[in-house]
Design an enzyme around this catalytic site. Structure first.
Site, short mmCIF file in Angstrom:
data_model
loop_
_atom_site.label_atom_id
_atom_site.label_comp_id
_atom_site.label_asym_id
_atom_site.label_seq_id
_atom_site.Cartn_x
_atom_site.Cartn_y
_atom_site.Cartn_z
CB CYS A 16 -8.03 -1.97 4.60
SG CYS A 16 -8.10 -0.54 5.66
CB CYS A 90 -7.42 -3.32 -0.80
SG CYS A 90 -5.88 -4.17 -1.12
CB CYS A 94 -2.63 -4.51 -3.34
SG CYS A 94 -1.10 -4.38 -2.41
#
Length: 139
Positions: A16, A90, A94
């Site tokens: 996160c 997020c 990523c």
């Protein structure tokens, strides 16, 4: 060496933004409820200075101590070394690697909320973790 000793444990990475609430609670539950059968990582794309005190308090009610956890920065290696990557808001920060299982868990952000507001988020995470453990240890 026995077969069980050479079998690789499944590994899960929770990501996160701040690595201070949702991902920390998920990692703590997975560590606690899997009894070491699953390797657990937790990182943030822009880690906070400390873990959310309301998340720490909510998890303490469950008998899980997160008071010594520290938010960590997301690395490409952490993603590469994980079998399952679970993001929690997020976005595109990523990295994506072929052959990984990716999930995005839409969970309310506990940042700035009191423990009363964090409990339902915690309980949602626990239910998802129980399902995840059943899936990973069944395969």
């Amino acid at each position: 060496m026995s077969i069980t000793e050479t079998t690789k444990k499944p590994s899960v990475l929770f990501v996160c933004v701040h690595n201070a609430g949702r991902s920390q609670m998920a990692a703590a539950y997975l560590t606690s409820l899997s009894d070491g059968a699953i390797e657990v990582r937790s990182d943030g794309s822009a880690p906070a200075d400390s873990v959310n005190p309301a998340a720490v308090a909510a998890m303490a009610e469950e008998g899980i101590d997160m008071s010594t956890e520290i938010p960590k920065v997301l690395t490409t290696d952490a993603v590469r070394e994980s079998d399952v990557v679970i993001t929690m808001g997020c976005g595109d920060s990523c990295p994506i690697f072929p052959g990984k299982r990716y999930e995005d868990w839409e969970l309310e952000d506990p940042a700035g909320q009191g423990v009363d507001s964090v409990r339902p988020i915690r309980d949602d995470i626990k239910a998802r973790i129980q399902t995840l453990i059943a899936e990973l240890l069944a395969s």
